[in-house]
Design a protein around this motif. Sequence first.
Motif, short mmCIF file in Angstrom:
data_model
loop_
_atom_site.label_atom_id
_atom_site.label_comp_id
_atom_site.label_asym_id
_atom_site.label_seq_id
_atom_site.Cartn_x
_atom_site.Cartn_y
_atom_site.Cartn_z
N THR A 90 -6.88 4.67 -4.19
CA THR A 90 -7.83 5.23 -3.23
C THR A 90 -7.41 6.66 -2.92
O THR A 90 -6.26 7.05 -3.12
N THR A 91 -8.37 7.43 -2.43
CA THR A 91 -8.05 8.74 -1.88
C THR A 91 -8.85 8.90 -0.61
O THR A 91 -9.65 8.04 -0.25
N VAL A 92 -8.63 10.01 0.11
CA VAL A 92 -8.97 10.03 1.52
C VAL A 92 -10.37 10.56 1.86
O VAL A 92 -10.66 10.81 3.02
N SER B 280 -13.51 2.76 8.44
CA SER B 280 -12.64 2.95 7.27
C SER B 280 -11.68 1.78 7.11
O SER B 280 -11.41 1.32 5.99
N HIS C 44 0.87 -1.19 0.00
CA HIS C 44 0.00 0.00 0.00
C HIS C 44 0.90 1.23 0.00
O HIS C 44 1.59 1.51 0.98
N THR D 278 -2.52 5.36 -2.64
CA THR D 278 -3.44 6.31 -1.99
C THR D 278 -2.94 7.73 -2.18
O THR D 278 -1.78 8.03 -1.91
N ASN E 158 -10.61 9.26 5.95
CA ASN E 158 -9.66 9.01 7.05
C ASN E 158 -10.38 9.01 8.39
O ASN E 158 -11.40 9.69 8.56
N HIS F 112 1.77 5.32 -0.38
CA HIS F 112 1.10 6.56 0.02
C HIS F 112 1.82 7.79 -0.54
O HIS F 112 2.99 8.04 -0.26
N VAL G 246 -1.62 -0.93 -4.14
CA VAL G 246 -2.66 0.11 -3.99
C VAL G 246 -1.94 1.44 -3.84
O VAL G 246 -0.95 1.54 -3.11
N HIS H 40 -3.07 11.30 -0.88
CA HIS H 40 -3.44 12.12 0.28
C HIS H 40 -3.58 13.58 -0.13
O HIS H 40 -4.34 14.32 0.49
N TYR I 127 -10.89 -0.70 3.88
CA TYR I 127 -9.57 -1.06 3.33
C TYR I 127 -9.38 -2.58 3.33
O TYR I 127 -8.91 -3.16 2.36
#
Length: 476
Positions: free
Chosen positions: A212-214, A462, A130, A161, A247, A132, A159, A163, A466
């Motif tokens: 994904t985003t937050v 959340s 994952h 993400t 988040n 970030h 994945v 932010h 995930y």
Amino acid sequence: MKVLFAASEAVPFVKTGGLADVIGSLPKELVKQGLDVRVILPKYEDIPVHWTQRMETVATFTLQMGWRQLYCGILKVVHEGITFYFVDNEYYFRRKGCYGYGDDAERFAYFCRAVMDSMQHIDFIPDLIHCHDWQAGMIPVLYRAHFSYQPKYAHIKTVMTVHNLKYQGVYGKEQFKDFFALGDEHFTGYALEQYGGASFMKGGLLYSDYITTVSPTYAEEIQTPFYGEYLDGLLRSQSHRLQGIINGIDYDELDPMTDPHLEVNYLDSLEKKQLNKLKLQERLGLPARQDVPLIALVTRLVEQKGLALIDRVIEELMQLDAQWVILGTGEQRYEQLFKWAADRYPDKMSACITFDEGLARQIYAGSDLFLMPSQFEPCGIGQLIAMRYRSVPIVRETGGLKDTVQAYNEVTGEGTGFSFAHYNAHDMLYTVERAVRYYNNEEAWTKLHDNIKKKDFSWRRSAQQYADLYEQLVNE
């Protein structure tokens, strides 16, 4: 299921923003759901000594980055049940701060490479990596280009993400070719090419298995030109594998019942909250008054946070029957603005141009209202902490602010705060005026607090989203 988080910062080791809070708290909740989650970070000079002393070396090896043969050490420490690995190379990471150096492209290229190379040495081959933000964005590219065809790595899913889409890690194509040993086919418009250079972030978006985003609203917003930072077309084309997951915050760490920084611990007692307010007013040199609301901003003092709106109507805001406390550092013009206002209106405004975690907690606990008029806000945690400490948020309806704060409706009694839609100073001013009016309406104020009490912004829900996503990807 084994999951490796790759990120550039994490609480309690090193922090420049909200990313660190997520990386520090989400893995704990995933572990509760039965996953084996570990985290890998750069070993920066700024990590406090009491952590570095506890670290043990688990591997040292030579890493190939382009033509370079480089030392790589992997250290580890276990904190709150989570294994954190640290990538050690003093040439790249033994310097103050995390970012902002001329060779950041090379530093984070090295980090991405080290993450991939270290897995066999630490005896942890994850089912899913994952990644970030841009600093970890090239990991999915490296995986596809150099690792995916090796039997022991073939099963790994990735994945990415986002932010904050504004920061994309764009550098020259030649640097990318050099650091990552990639051919020309990776540098067309459909691959890494961005603004004539190449982008870490774009690599992560295109080469990962899922994005994904937050927050759900930010996931929609970044597919539009206004919020999309020139990647909106790409994100629209990938919308079938893009999801917004809000988040959470760490409810154990952020608990007004046990917070050691507070004068009086409380949860749902407005009387005890008022005692914290009186202490805060005293500490800040503001008149000790319960009959006016104390409005807080705890933020980075930058354009994104909507401070241009405050600048535009500062005189009108100072005329309201309210007090203000500002905590944060950032752009000089905003630091100056709040210092000026505090000098001119010493009974109305206190400006603390610093970063102080203890004072921040006291401000969350002592404030009645919490203002976040952001221009854009992928998720925002200020409003979540404010509600946890029973301070009522005033927000602009964007990104995660829109997803987490429901505007108060005096007819139905629903809602957890106050909000305005347009990025407009007078819309903000009217919303603040309305909030100040309701502060003195005991029935409405009690109702708002009752509604906030029922909300759960912990990581539980959340983390479940995930975990479900990981499950789905790994079993594809």
